[in-house]
Write a protein that holds these residues in place. Structure first.
Motif, mmCIF file in Angstrom:
data_model
loop_
_atom_site.group_PDB
_atom_site.id
_atom_site.type_symbol
_atom_site.label_atom_id
_atom_site.label_comp_id
_atom_site.label_asym_id
_atom_site.label_seq_id
_atom_site.Cartn_x
_atom_site.Cartn_y
_atom_site.Cartn_z
ATOM 1 N N ARG A 1 182.439 57.366 46.095
ATOM 2 C CA ARG A 1 183.574 58.503 45.957
ATOM 3 C C ARG A 1 184.398 57.585 45.092
ATOM 4 O O ARG A 1 185.107 57.943 44.081
ATOM 5 C CB ARG A 1 183.744 58.891 47.124
ATOM 6 N N ALA A 2 184.626 56.293 45.650
ATOM 7 C CA ALA A 2 185.833 55.483 45.042
ATOM 8 C C ALA A 2 185.613 55.327 43.622
ATOM 9 O O ALA A 2 186.280 55.044 42.746
ATOM 10 C CB ALA A 2 186.319 54.345 45.839
ATOM 11 N N ARG A 3 184.138 54.722 43.300
ATOM 12 C CA ARG A 3 183.859 54.410 41.948
ATOM 13 C C ARG A 3 183.977 55.689 41.247
ATOM 14 O O ARG A 3 184.449 55.354 40.126
ATOM 15 C CB ARG A 3 182.697 53.779 42.293
ATOM 16 N N ALA A 4 183.666 56.686 41.497
ATOM 17 C CA ALA A 4 183.717 57.946 40.681
ATOM 18 C C ALA A 4 185.218 58.217 40.354
ATOM 19 O O ALA A 4 185.536 58.510 39.389
ATOM 20 C CB ALA A 4 183.245 59.084 41.595
ATOM 21 N N VAL A 5 186.335 58.025 41.464
ATOM 22 C CA VAL A 5 187.416 58.230 41.046
ATOM 23 C C VAL A 5 187.925 57.130 40.194
ATOM 24 O O VAL A 5 188.769 57.488 39.346
ATOM 25 C CB VAL A 5 188.442 58.027 42.254
ATOM 26 N N ALA A 6 187.564 55.944 39.888
ATOM 27 C CA ALA A 6 187.959 54.949 39.079
ATOM 28 C C ALA A 6 187.447 55.472 37.668
ATOM 29 O O ALA A 6 188.220 55.196 36.657
ATOM 30 C CB ALA A 6 187.317 53.618 39.591
ATOM 31 N N GLY A 7 186.315 55.962 37.676
ATOM 32 C CA GLY A 7 185.598 56.413 36.494
ATOM 33 C C GLY A 7 186.278 57.418 35.785
ATOM 34 O O GLY A 7 186.384 57.537 34.735
ATOM 35 N N ARG A 8 186.781 58.388 36.840
ATOM 36 C CA ARG A 8 187.575 59.668 36.241
ATOM 37 C C ARG A 8 188.920 59.272 35.903
ATOM 38 O O ARG A 8 189.436 59.758 34.903
ATOM 39 C CB ARG A 8 187.573 60.795 37.247
ATOM 40 N N SER A 9 189.369 58.192 36.415
ATOM 41 C CA SER A 9 190.740 57.665 35.899
ATOM 42 C C SER A 9 190.735 57.328 34.207
ATOM 43 O O SER A 9 191.681 57.551 33.605
ATOM 44 C CB SER A 9 191.135 56.732 36.664
ATOM 45 N N HIS A 10 189.675 56.553 34.077
ATOM 46 C CA HIS A 10 189.482 56.052 32.773
ATOM 47 C C HIS A 10 187.833 55.739 32.397
ATOM 48 O O HIS A 10 187.330 55.055 33.411
ATOM 49 C CB HIS A 10 190.125 54.783 32.309
ATOM 50 N N PRO A 11 187.349 56.449 31.581
ATOM 51 C CA PRO A 11 185.708 56.046 31.646
ATOM 52 C C PRO A 11 185.320 54.803 31.583
ATOM 53 O O PRO A 11 184.345 54.445 31.776
ATOM 54 C CB PRO A 11 185.383 56.839 30.290
ATOM 55 N N GLU A 12 186.248 53.877 31.062
ATOM 56 C CA GLU A 12 185.667 52.485 30.830
ATOM 57 C C GLU A 12 186.346 51.587 32.039
ATOM 58 O O GLU A 12 186.118 50.287 32.006
ATOM 59 C CB GLU A 12 186.320 51.935 29.495
ATOM 60 N N LEU A 13 186.711 52.193 33.098
ATOM 61 C CA LEU A 13 187.735 51.489 34.143
ATOM 62 C C LEU A 13 186.443 51.364 35.261
ATOM 63 O O LEU A 13 186.272 52.570 36.021
ATOM 64 C CB LEU A 13 188.646 52.065 34.530
ATOM 65 N N SER A 14 186.150 50.168 35.690
ATOM 66 C CA SER A 14 185.055 50.091 36.800
ATOM 67 C C SER A 14 185.944 49.927 38.077
ATOM 68 O O SER A 14 187.332 50.150 38.077
ATOM 69 C CB SER A 14 184.661 48.860 36.599
ATOM 70 N N LEU A 15 185.447 50.094 39.367
ATOM 71 C CA LEU A 15 186.122 50.168 40.536
ATOM 72 C C LEU A 15 186.853 48.755 40.806
ATOM 73 O O LEU A 15 187.815 48.604 41.189
ATOM 74 C CB LEU A 15 185.212 50.361 41.575
ATOM 75 N N VAL A 16 186.159 47.634 40.220
ATOM 76 C CA VAL A 16 186.887 46.306 40.494
ATOM 77 C C VAL A 16 188.045 46.359 39.599
ATOM 78 O O VAL A 16 189.236 45.890 40.101
ATOM 79 C CB VAL A 16 186.061 45.128 40.036
ATOM 80 N N ALA A 17 187.987 46.629 38.358
ATOM 81 C CA ALA A 17 189.490 46.697 37.452
ATOM 82 C C ALA A 17 190.257 47.682 37.987
ATOM 83 O O ALA A 17 191.586 47.192 37.889
ATOM 84 C CB ALA A 17 188.789 47.183 35.986
ATOM 85 N N TYR A 18 189.982 48.859 38.280
ATOM 86 C CA TYR A 18 190.957 49.823 38.951
ATOM 87 C C TYR A 18 191.643 49.157 40.342
ATOM 88 O O TYR A 18 192.848 49.130 40.386
ATOM 89 C CB TYR A 18 190.196 50.979 39.363
ATOM 90 N N SER A 19 191.036 48.268 41.017
ATOM 91 C CA SER A 19 191.429 47.434 42.205
ATOM 92 C C SER A 19 192.365 46.529 41.760
ATOM 93 O O SER A 19 193.506 46.388 42.263
ATOM 94 C CB SER A 19 190.340 47.123 43.027
ATOM 95 N N LEU A 20 191.978 45.887 40.837
ATOM 96 C CA LEU A 20 192.885 44.872 40.200
ATOM 97 C C LEU A 20 194.115 45.325 39.693
ATOM 98 O O LEU A 20 195.011 44.778 39.913
ATOM 99 C CB LEU A 20 191.947 44.003 39.319
ATOM 100 N N LEU A 21 194.002 46.491 38.983
ATOM 101 C CA LEU A 21 195.447 47.131 38.463
ATOM 102 C C LEU A 21 196.215 47.445 39.436
ATOM 103 O O LEU A 21 197.306 47.539 39.202
ATOM 104 C CB LEU A 21 194.689 48.164 37.341
ATOM 105 N N SER A 22 195.449 48.243 40.581
ATOM 106 C CA SER A 22 196.307 48.736 41.750
ATOM 107 C C SER A 22 197.006 47.529 42.293
ATOM 108 O O SER A 22 198.095 47.645 42.722
ATOM 109 C CB SER A 22 195.276 49.562 42.388
ATOM 110 N N HIS A 23 196.407 46.579 42.660
ATOM 111 C CA HIS A 23 197.043 45.238 43.215
ATOM 112 C C HIS A 23 198.133 44.776 42.416
ATOM 113 O O HIS A 23 199.379 44.433 42.745
ATOM 114 C CB HIS A 23 195.945 44.080 43.652
ATOM 115 N N LEU A 24 197.919 44.767 41.124
ATOM 116 C CA LEU A 24 199.043 44.362 40.104
ATOM 117 C C LEU A 24 200.152 45.041 40.275
ATOM 118 O O LEU A 24 201.475 44.628 40.179
ATOM 119 C CB LEU A 24 198.609 44.110 38.564
ATOM 120 N N SER A 25 199.995 46.305 40.259
ATOM 121 C CA SER A 25 201.153 47.248 40.452
ATOM 122 C C SER A 25 201.739 47.239 41.784
ATOM 123 O O SER A 25 203.189 47.104 41.731
ATOM 124 C CB SER A 25 200.522 48.701 40.211
#
Length: 146
Positions: free
Chosen positions: A27-51
């Motif tokens: 479900r978390a991977r799907a959320v990341a994908g819905r946020s941006h079609p090219e955004l993996s869960l890892v990339a989403y997690s990194l972006l979130s941590h940077l924020s």
């Protein structure tokens, strides 16, 4: 109940937990994908941590997430290519660079958090306050274990 029966019940419970954690990760991977079609869960997690941290170095991301530096490098490159992260000089480190979310990256995260919050509220709307408190406590306890 015999010890053997208790062991079987424990094994079943652990298998259910494994299965449900897997579903949660999907479900978390799907959320990341819905946020941006090219955004993996890892990339989403990194972006979130940077924020959350206000930015940091790539090596700090690798250390925090226990990832290989090459993995972080690829993910950061993807975030930069998508216009979600940019590099700033790190005055504390001389030549070092801090990675920080762009306005687009911050907006994407804000939208994802809003949608995730709404989905959680919808899923848990019928839960009692006591159930919610226990669930929150168990999640904190699980994530705090090393």
């Amino acid at each position: 109940m015999t010890e053997r029966d208790g062991g079987h019940a424990r094994d079943e419970a652990l298998e259910t937990i494994r299965w449900e954690l897997t579903a949660l990760a999907r479900r978390a991977r799907a959320v990341a994908g819905r946020s941006h079609p090219e955004l993996s869960l890892v990339a989403y997690s990194l972006l979130s941590h940077l924020s959350e941290t206000g930015g940091c170095r790539a090596v700090d991301l690798a250390d925090y997430f226990l990832l290989d530096k090459s993995t972080v490098s690829r993910q950061v490159a993807a975030l930069e290519r998508l216009g979600l992260v940019e590099r700033h000089a790190d005055p504390a480190r001389g030549r070092g660079q801090r990675l920080v979310p762009t306005e687009a990256g911050s907006a994407l995260l804000e939208d994802a958090v809003r949608r995730r919050h709404a989905a959680i509220i919808e899923r848990l709307q019928d839960w009692s306050d006591d159930d919610l408190a226990r669930f929150a406590e168990y999640l904190v306890r699980y994530n705090a274990a090393e």
